[in-house]
Design an enzyme around this catalytic site. Structure first.
Site, PDB file in Angstrom:
ATOM      1  N   ASN A  10     -16.947  22.522  45.600  1.00 54.55           N
ATOM      2  CA  ASN A  10     -18.139  21.667  45.643  1.00 54.55           C
ATOM      3  C   ASN A  10     -17.936  20.728  46.824  1.00 54.55           C
ATOM      4  OD1 ASN A  10     -20.172  19.830  45.351  1.00 54.55           O
ATOM      5  ND2 ASN A  10     -19.472  18.987  43.395  1.00 54.55           N
ATOM      6  N   LYS A  12     -19.895  18.614  47.975  1.00 58.55           N
ATOM      7  CA  LYS A  12     -20.623  17.338  47.829  1.00 58.55           C
ATOM      8  C   LYS A  12     -21.358  17.032  49.141  1.00 58.55           C
ATOM      9  CE  LYS A  12     -17.474  16.080  44.185  1.00 58.55           C
ATOM     10  NZ  LYS A  12     -16.841  15.044  43.378  1.00 58.55           N
ATOM     11  N   HIS A  96     -24.134  17.978  37.511  1.00 56.43           N
ATOM     12  CA  HIS A  96     -22.875  17.337  37.923  1.00 56.43           C
ATOM     13  C   HIS A  96     -22.906  15.858  37.534  1.00 56.43           C
ATOM     14  CE1 HIS A  96     -19.687  15.723  40.449  1.00 56.43           C
ATOM     15  NE2 HIS A  96     -19.209  16.951  40.498  1.00 56.43           N
ATOM     16  N   GLU A  98     -22.191  13.296  39.052  1.00 57.88           N
ATOM     17  CA  GLU A  98     -22.757  12.400  40.068  1.00 57.88           C
ATOM     18  C   GLU A  98     -24.293  12.431  40.022  1.00 57.88           C
ATOM     19  OE1 GLU A  98     -20.397  13.985  43.288  1.00 57.88           O
ATOM     20  OE2 GLU A  98     -18.626  13.142  42.317  1.00 57.88           O
ATOM     21  N   GLU A 168     -15.695  18.670  33.597  1.00 56.14           N
ATOM     22  CA  GLU A 168     -15.228  17.728  34.611  1.00 56.14           C
ATOM     23  C   GLU A 168     -15.168  16.329  34.004  1.00 56.14           C
ATOM     24  OE1 GLU A 168     -15.940  19.361  38.830  1.00 56.14           O
ATOM     25  OE2 GLU A 168     -17.695  18.226  38.265  1.00 56.14           O
ATOM     26  N   GLY A 174     -12.290  12.756  41.904  1.00 62.38           N
ATOM     27  CA  GLY A 174     -12.075  11.981  43.119  1.00 62.38           C
ATOM     28  C   GLY A 174     -11.106  10.824  42.943  1.00 62.38           C
ATOM     29  N   SER A 213      -9.890  16.393  40.513  1.00 63.35           N
ATOM     30  CA  SER A 213      -8.616  16.260  41.245  1.00 63.35           C
ATOM     31  C   SER A 213      -7.737  17.504  41.137  1.00 63.35           C
ATOM     32  CB  SER A 213      -7.871  15.009  40.792  1.00 63.35           C
ATOM     33  OG  SER A 213      -8.659  13.849  41.036  1.00 63.35           O
TER      34      SER A 213
HETATM   35  P1  13P Z   1     -12.470  16.228  43.105  1.00 63.57           P
HETATM   36  O1  13P Z   1     -11.782  17.581  43.136  1.00 63.57           O
HETATM   37  O2  13P Z   1     -12.623  15.622  44.459  1.00 63.57           O
HETATM   38  O3  13P Z   1     -11.867  15.332  42.087  1.00 63.57           O
HETATM   39  O4  13P Z   1     -13.981  16.516  42.617  1.00 63.57           O
HETATM   40  C1  13P Z   1     -14.192  17.284  41.495  1.00 63.57           C
HETATM   41  C2  13P Z   1     -15.640  17.565  41.380  1.00 63.57           C
HETATM   42  O5  13P Z   1     -16.438  16.691  41.124  1.00 63.57           O
HETATM   43  C3  13P Z   1     -16.080  18.941  41.612  1.00 63.57           C
HETATM   44  O6  13P Z   1     -17.404  19.126  41.257  1.00 63.57           O
END
Ligand code: 13P
Length: 250
Positions: A10, A12, A96, A98, A168, A174, A213
């Site tokens: 992803n 982002k 997601h 976010e 997740e 992150g 992560s």
């Molecule tokens: P990270 O791997 O940067 O923690 O992000 C995970 C994520 O949100 C994947 O959709």
């Protein structure tokens, strides 16, 4: 039952035409048909044409990070599933954390988006997970079950059989703070049990990815858990050597 492993990146809101080209070229060289997991990248929508042109004919699939619940119409700024299909997407992320947090997507809306994706033939990667506050309040099962229930009610067993779920935990995204393999496995098993109440065969076949992560150092142990069928990778998906190392560890 053994399920195929899926490693999905992803990206982002990261990338540029130049940076994407070097990342995609390295991935294309590194992901051979002999590699064990299925591999995909979920990229910012404006780059879908580029990704399609660089990855066409490779074993790497691609997808978007969100999709509208509507097929078309006066929805300024929205992108329909049909538009994603025009650019060869196999997948789209849906719900997601976010999107849920910053765009106030509700459980019902997430389910509607998943249905819109399925209608066109895209595979939704349905994201669920609890915040730190919810985990500390011992509400993980309750929150994840609530998120799943909305999806189950809308998609039923037939829709779930064509979907992927990603667990997740928001507190692991992150932050560099990964769920332990045991913590993740416990939630994955709970998710599978929840789906099994609807349809045991669908639950057995369902790919449930872990995200939060994940990196080369922890990927093997996480993906070695019985109910973890791959990863949804954020930060490490932007570095070709890291993403390829995770694919090789799957
Ligand atoms: P990270 O791997 O940067 O923690 O992000 C995970 C994520 O949100 C994947 O959709």
């Amino acid at each position: 039952m053994s399920r195929p492993t899926l490693v999905a990146g992803n990206w982002k809101m990261h990338g540029s035409l130049a940076a994407n080209l070097s990342l995609l070229t390295a991935l294309r060289a590194g992901v051979t048909p002999a590699l064990k997991p299925q591999v995909a990248v979920c990229v910012p929508t404006p780059y879908l044409a580029q990704v399609q042109s660089v990855l066409a004919g490779s074993p790497i699939a691609w997808g978007a990070q969100d999709v509208s619940e509507h097929a078309q119409g006066a929805y300024t700024g929205e992108i329909s599933a049909g538009m994603l299909q025009d650019f060869g997407c196999r997948y789209t992320l849906v719900g997601h954390s976010e999107r849920r947090a910053y765009h106030h997507e509700t459980d019902a809306q997430v389910a509607a988006k998943a249905e819109a994706a399925l209608k066109i033939g895209l595979t939704p990667i349905l994201c669920v997970g609890e915040t730190l506050e919810e985990r500390e309040a011992d509400a993980t099962t309750q929150v994840v079950t609530r998120q799943l229930d909305a999806i189950i009610a809308r998609l039923g067993a037939a829709g779930l059989s064509k979907s992927v779920i990603a667990y997740e935990p928001v507190w692991a995204i992150g932050t560099g703070k990964t769920a332990t393999p045991q913590q993740a496995q416990a939630v994955h098993a709970m998710i599978r049990a929840c789906i099994a109440q609807v349809d045991g065969t669908v639950a057995d076949r369902l790919q449930i990815l872990y995200g939060g992560s994940m990196k080369p150092a922890n990927a093997k142990e996480l993906m070695g858990q019985p109910d973890i069928d791959g990863g949804l990778i954020g930060g490490a998906a932007l570095v070709a050597t890291d993403f390829l190392a995770i694919c090789n560890n799957a």
